[in-house]
Write a protein that holds these residues in place. Sequence first.
Motif, PDB file in Angstrom:
ATOM      1  N   SER A 166       0.802  -1.218   0.000  1.00 47.68           N
ATOM      2  CA  SER A 166       0.000   0.000   0.000  1.00 47.68           C
ATOM      3  C   SER A 166       0.838   1.271   0.000  1.00 47.68           C
ATOM      4  N   ASN A 167       2.151   1.150   0.256  1.00 48.26           N
ATOM      5  CA  ASN A 167       3.003   2.341   0.277  1.00 48.26           C
ATOM      6  C   ASN A 167       4.436   1.990  -0.086  1.00 48.26           C
ATOM      7  N   ILE A 168       5.246   3.027  -0.244  1.00 51.48           N
ATOM      8  CA  ILE A 168       6.638   2.866  -0.659  1.00 51.48           C
ATOM      9  C   ILE A 168       7.445   2.077   0.363  1.00 51.48           C
ATOM     10  N   ARG A 169       7.219   2.332   1.624  1.00 59.09           N
ATOM     11  CA  ARG A 169       7.990   1.650   2.666  1.00 59.09           C
ATOM     12  C   ARG A 169       7.820   0.138   2.572  1.00 59.09           C
ATOM     13  N   GLN A 170       6.580  -0.311   2.382  1.00 54.74           N
ATOM     14  CA  GLN A 170       6.325  -1.745   2.277  1.00 54.74           C
ATOM     15  C   GLN A 170       7.002  -2.345   1.043  1.00 54.74           C
ATOM     16  N   ALA A 171       6.948  -1.630  -0.077  1.00 53.97           N
ATOM     17  CA  ALA A 171       7.569  -2.126  -1.303  1.00 53.97           C
ATOM     18  C   ALA A 171       9.090  -2.205  -1.151  1.00 53.97           C
ATOM     19  N   MET A 172       9.692  -1.163  -0.579  1.00 47.99           N
ATOM     20  CA  MET A 172      11.146  -1.164  -0.377  1.00 47.99           C
ATOM     21  C   MET A 172      11.570  -2.272   0.584  1.00 47.99           C
ATOM     22  N   THR A 173      10.804  -2.447   1.649  1.00 48.50           N
ATOM     23  CA  THR A 173      11.127  -3.486   2.627  1.00 48.50           C
ATOM     24  C   THR A 173      11.079  -4.868   1.991  1.00 48.50           C
TER      25      THR A 173
END
Length: 318
Positions: A166-173
């Motif tokens: 749902s957000n950039i942080r989740q995708a990067m992680t």
Amino acid sequence: SRLIKKESILFLKRCTIMSDKGGSDAKDHPWKYLLASAMAAMINYPLWRASAIGQSGFHVTSHQVSILSRINTSTLPKFAMQFLFAFQPPYKGMLATVGGMTWARAAIFYGSDVGKDFLKANNNLGLNPVAASFIPSLAVSTAVQIANQPLIRSTITLQNPSSQFSNIRQAMTYIFQEHGLRGLWHGTSAGILKTVPKYCTAIYVKDAMESVLPQVSKENNPEYQRDKLFRSACKSVIAGVAGAALTNPLDVIRNEMFKTNYSLVDTVKHLHSKYGGYAWITRGMGQNLLAVSVPVACNIFFTDMLIHFSSKSKTSVG
């Protein structure tokens, strides 16, 4: 033939030497470059999203597009559904995407113009006008692409309609956990091959058009403001289209690398096998021409407009 050759040489010189009247004053206007880049990024976000979906080959179904829920979509082209999906909420990663586009394009255009002015002012370096235009844009756009790569990969990953993030942080992680730190910079080679030529070409054409297009005179010209903006619009559109024309295949390669995590060479082999030839080079072409040429053209035009009206205001006050 000698006459034709002579005329060709004279034309190339006109294209590569900025006139004093048309030279840039980049170092005096850093915030205008940033504001122009922000305006272009906000306008371009839905087009960029459509391009990312199309070039990545993400599958969009009719039930994922709210406007199509009550329409027969059996004859609707695939790219049309991708466009409609790109314009509807939720806009995942929008703030990060717009922010990344803003600082990146501002740095590229501002750094390239400042670098070009510096190199042209220091003639003792022995650089010709073509090199003075290309070297700064080459260096700055390469550095920006490398610095921005983790954000680029994460934002494109988010645009998959099937993505659970749902957000950039989740995708990067997720990327970091699955592929390590190097995974965040996966696709950088294709990104550089795509981004650097695009901006080098667009900036060179912008400078060439600044020299070639007739200057607008204030004397006895009641339409001076309109003509000035029209001239800038012509220069901006030509530069934007020129920069976008040859980048689509490299965009497809980069986005496919994000999906598969293959190397550059393996990705090209995979695409060649998947499409049975070179048909993949046109994947997402329509979306890309809009997504690339529009923001570059807007960036150049908005920068010219802001600098022009700022100079006008200072003249009026003075």
